[in-house]
Design a protein around this motif. Sequence first.
Motif, PDB file in Angstrom:
ATOM      1  N   ILE A  75       0.849  -1.192   0.000  1.00  0.00           N
ATOM      2  CA  ILE A  75       0.000   0.000   0.000  1.00  0.00           C
ATOM      3  C   ILE A  75       0.880   1.235   0.000  1.00  0.00           C
ATOM      4  CG2 ILE A  75      -1.750   1.321   1.257  1.00  0.00           C
ATOM      5  CD1 ILE A  75      -2.727  -1.334   2.467  1.00  0.00           C
ATOM      6  N   LEU A  76       0.653   2.108  -0.956  1.00  0.00           N
ATOM      7  CA  LEU A  76       1.324   3.412  -0.999  1.00  0.00           C
ATOM      8  C   LEU A  76       0.337   4.477  -0.544  1.00  0.00           C
ATOM      9  CD1 LEU A  76       3.289   3.348  -4.386  1.00  0.00           C
ATOM     10  CD2 LEU A  76       4.268   3.882  -2.136  1.00  0.00           C
ATOM     11  N   LEU A  77       0.677   5.148   0.528  1.00  0.00           N
ATOM     12  CA  LEU A  77      -0.166   6.234   1.008  1.00  0.00           C
ATOM     13  C   LEU A  77       0.298   7.545   0.393  1.00  0.00           C
ATOM     14  CD1 LEU A  77      -0.265   5.222   4.774  1.00  0.00           C
ATOM     15  CD2 LEU A  77      -2.107   4.949   3.096  1.00  0.00           C
ATOM     16  N   PRO A  78      -0.606   8.477   0.231  1.00  0.00           N
ATOM     17  CA  PRO A  78      -0.169   9.785  -0.269  1.00  0.00           C
ATOM     18  C   PRO A  78       0.607  10.541   0.800  1.00  0.00           C
ATOM     19  CG  PRO A  78      -2.501   9.820   0.283  1.00  0.00           C
ATOM     20  CD  PRO A  78      -2.048   8.409   0.463  1.00  0.00           C
ATOM     21  N   ALA A  79       1.528  11.362   0.370  1.00  0.00           N
ATOM     22  CA  ALA A  79       2.249  12.205   1.323  1.00  0.00           C
ATOM     23  C   ALA A  79       1.245  13.044   2.097  1.00  0.00           C
ATOM     24  CB  ALA A  79       3.234  13.097   0.581  1.00  0.00           C
ATOM     25  N   GLY A  80       1.441  13.133   3.378  1.00  0.00           N
ATOM     26  CA  GLY A  80       0.538  13.943   4.202  1.00  0.00           C
ATOM     27  C   GLY A  80      -0.702  13.221   4.652  1.00  0.00           C
ATOM     28  N   TYR A  81      -0.767  11.925   4.397  1.00  0.00           N
ATOM     29  CA  TYR A  81      -1.971  11.161   4.789  1.00  0.00           C
ATOM     30  C   TYR A  81      -2.232  11.288   6.284  1.00  0.00           C
ATOM     31  CZ  TYR A  81      -5.180   7.221   5.372  1.00  0.00           C
ATOM     32  OH  TYR A  81      -6.271   6.440   5.682  1.00  0.00           O
ATOM     33  N   SER A  86      -8.881  14.478   8.040  1.00  0.00           N
ATOM     34  CA  SER A  86     -10.237  14.645   7.511  1.00  0.00           C
ATOM     35  C   SER A  86     -10.298  14.380   6.010  1.00  0.00           C
ATOM     36  CB  SER A  86     -10.734  16.066   7.782  1.00  0.00           C
ATOM     37  OG  SER A  86      -9.928  17.004   7.102  1.00  0.00           O
ATOM     38  N   ARG A  87      -9.148  14.247   5.386  1.00  0.00           N
ATOM     39  CA  ARG A  87      -9.139  14.151   3.932  1.00  0.00           C
ATOM     40  C   ARG A  87      -9.317  12.709   3.459  1.00  0.00           C
ATOM     41  NH1 ARG A  87      -4.774  16.893  -0.273  1.00  0.00           N
ATOM     42  NH2 ARG A  87      -5.912  16.312  -2.167  1.00  0.00           N
ATOM     43  N   ARG A  88     -10.114  12.533   2.414  1.00  0.00           N
ATOM     44  CA  ARG A  88     -10.289  11.220   1.802  1.00  0.00           C
ATOM     45  C   ARG A  88      -9.646  11.198   0.418  1.00  0.00           C
ATOM     46  NH1 ARG A  88     -13.298   7.485   4.056  1.00  0.00           N
ATOM     47  NH2 ARG A  88     -14.244   8.043   6.053  1.00  0.00           N
ATOM     48  N   TYR A  89      -9.259   9.996  -0.002  1.00  0.00           N
ATOM     49  CA  TYR A  89      -8.481   9.871  -1.236  1.00  0.00           C
ATOM     50  C   TYR A  89      -9.076   8.799  -2.153  1.00  0.00           C
ATOM     51  CZ  TYR A  89      -4.941  12.349   1.487  1.00  0.00           C
ATOM     52  OH  TYR A  89      -4.269  13.276   2.260  1.00  0.00           O
ATOM     53  N   PRO A  90      -8.937   8.975  -3.458  1.00  0.00           N
ATOM     54  CA  PRO A  90      -9.288   7.889  -4.380  1.00  0.00           C
ATOM     55  C   PRO A  90      -8.266   6.762  -4.270  1.00  0.00           C
ATOM     56  CG  PRO A  90      -8.319   9.723  -5.580  1.00  0.00           C
ATOM     57  CD  PRO A  90      -8.465  10.180  -4.153  1.00  0.00           C
ATOM     58  N   VAL A  91      -8.675   5.587  -4.703  1.00  0.00           N
ATOM     59  CA  VAL A  91      -7.810   4.403  -4.619  1.00  0.00           C
ATOM     60  C   VAL A  91      -7.511   3.876  -6.017  1.00  0.00           C
ATOM     61  CG1 VAL A  91      -7.520   2.097  -3.644  1.00  0.00           C
ATOM     62  CG2 VAL A  91      -8.863   3.809  -2.407  1.00  0.00           C
ATOM     63  N   ALA A 116       4.506   9.842  -6.424  1.00  0.00           N
ATOM     64  CA  ALA A 116       4.902  10.819  -5.398  1.00  0.00           C
ATOM     65  C   ALA A 116       4.196  12.145  -5.652  1.00  0.00           C
ATOM     66  CB  ALA A 116       6.417  11.004  -5.420  1.00  0.00           C
ATOM     67  N   GLY A 117       3.620  12.688  -4.613  1.00  0.00           N
ATOM     68  CA  GLY A 117       2.968  13.987  -4.741  1.00  0.00           C
ATOM     69  C   GLY A 117       1.527  13.919  -5.204  1.00  0.00           C
ATOM     70  N   LEU A 118       1.050  12.737  -5.566  1.00  0.00           N
ATOM     71  CA  LEU A 118      -0.336  12.632  -6.016  1.00  0.00           C
ATOM     72  C   LEU A 118      -1.256  12.322  -4.836  1.00  0.00           C
ATOM     73  CD1 LEU A 118       0.019  10.560  -9.320  1.00  0.00           C
ATOM     74  CD2 LEU A 118      -0.151  13.044  -9.039  1.00  0.00           C
ATOM     75  N   LEU A 337      -1.082   8.176 -15.480  1.00  0.00           N
ATOM     76  CA  LEU A 337      -1.436   8.795 -14.192  1.00  0.00           C
ATOM     77  C   LEU A 337      -2.152  10.130 -14.367  1.00  0.00           C
ATOM     78  CD1 LEU A 337       1.635   7.876 -11.962  1.00  0.00           C
ATOM     79  CD2 LEU A 337      -0.768   7.258 -11.551  1.00  0.00           C
ATOM     80  N   GLY A 338      -1.744  10.894 -15.350  1.00  0.00           N
ATOM     81  CA  GLY A 338      -2.430  12.174 -15.598  1.00  0.00           C
ATOM     82  C   GLY A 338      -3.902  11.964 -15.930  1.00  0.00           C
TER      83      GLY A 338
END
Lengths: 399, 70
Positions: A75-81, A86-91, A116-118, A337-338
């Motif tokens: 599992i790669l978490l986004p930076a700042g997870y 309170s923030r949710r992320y797409p998978v 990285a950074g996404l 990725l874009g």
Amino acid sequence: MNRPRGNASAKAAWLAVATSLALANVGVVPGAAASPVSLQDGHGLHVVGVQPLDARLLAVTVSTPALPGTARIRILLPAGYATDPSRRYPVFYLLHGTSGGAEDWTTKGNAEQATAGLPLIVVMPDIALNDGGGGWCTNWYNQGHYGQPQWETFHIDELIPWVDQNLRTIASREGRAIAGLSQGGFCSISYPARYPDLFSIALAYSGAPNIAHDLDSELGSTLIINLTEVTLDGAPPNSMFGDRATEQINWEDHDPDTLAPNLRNTDLFMYFGNGAPGPLDPSPVNPGATPIEALVARDNVEFHDRLISLGIPSHYDAYGPGTHSWPYWDRDLMWSLGPIMDDFAHPPARPRRVNYTVADPEYSVYGWQVVMYRPAMEFSTLANADGKGFSLAGSGTGL
Amino acid sequence: MTTPAGYTPGRSYKVTLRGNGVGTTITVIADPQGRLHIDVPLGPGNPYQQDTAPGILAGTHVYTTIVGIG
């Protein structure tokens, strides 16, 4: 919940208890860095171990009745997870290929640097145990006995809800994409074709999206899958889908080409080369990487033709020279990725009316639950389903 | 079949079914979750699995029933 307050010793005692509870719950590897998340059992998965490999990357081991051994998940978490609770992320579910494992995209491939950074959670599960041949993302037929391995159960019924339970995801179709390379690229189109309400974006990197709709693809896929079963998985031939003579419908029921009409509201991407050595190939070229890519190229052309015949749009990148190898899959990932992030920002709309074809005796799609009561396995179709009605095609009774 | 939630729980809905030898209107009450449960007759079940030799010889007959919810 009452929390300890007051002096430092009380805080230390509470911290020790909390840490021991966390260790007991998630099986953290002793000596490893603290995990930024607490992963709990659920949805059939038992968390055997969690090892943070760096600030973003977790190596998770789970067990499940669906599989005969433990499975790995990277599992790669986004930076700042951890800093914005309170923030949710797409998978983004990212699958490896034959004779590979969950770690491939972050060891052989460049997924960690590429993402990285996404603002994105990347989940990379095993689609094979112990770097074996893999199970083609199906619950194995096993000569009619079924039972383990049940890869589809693991990925669809267990892993996805477990991820949504344990991580701050956008837990809907609009927050999920799936991609895979080679065999994983079959899975990453087959799953959205079978579960169009789970994924809004599907991508295949040198994938095999046609195993049952054209004779040449049937011959090629039978050869490759039988070889995988016998030589890599140590299983009898036709363990996965069954013998074509008696279980062709089970192959078709997992075949993206056959189920292509179900992909009308999925954003589809296909990347593949023609098998000729290209700019990213080493010298000398891996001799096996040329014919395999030529085979999947033909597969993708047929799948694309099928999509065109159905009026289903897709992003189709036949990039010419390139073999079945990591430098191209890394480039596919970078190129895609874009568009993936664009799609997460503006996800494809859900259908106003649901149309769905499958041979499963019971299914659920976009909230419609259907049980087909009939003597023999066959395809059925739910069509034009909305609040004012629907049609059902098949035989027997829909319950 | 069970529809998605979206109907008024406890309310009656007229459901029309038209298909192979089927032409009827029934009343269905939405369940507490706002879903309708409807049995949809299609036609005689095919005896042989599709795309097997017996299935190809006998043919896999497909029946369609259209359901309207009022």
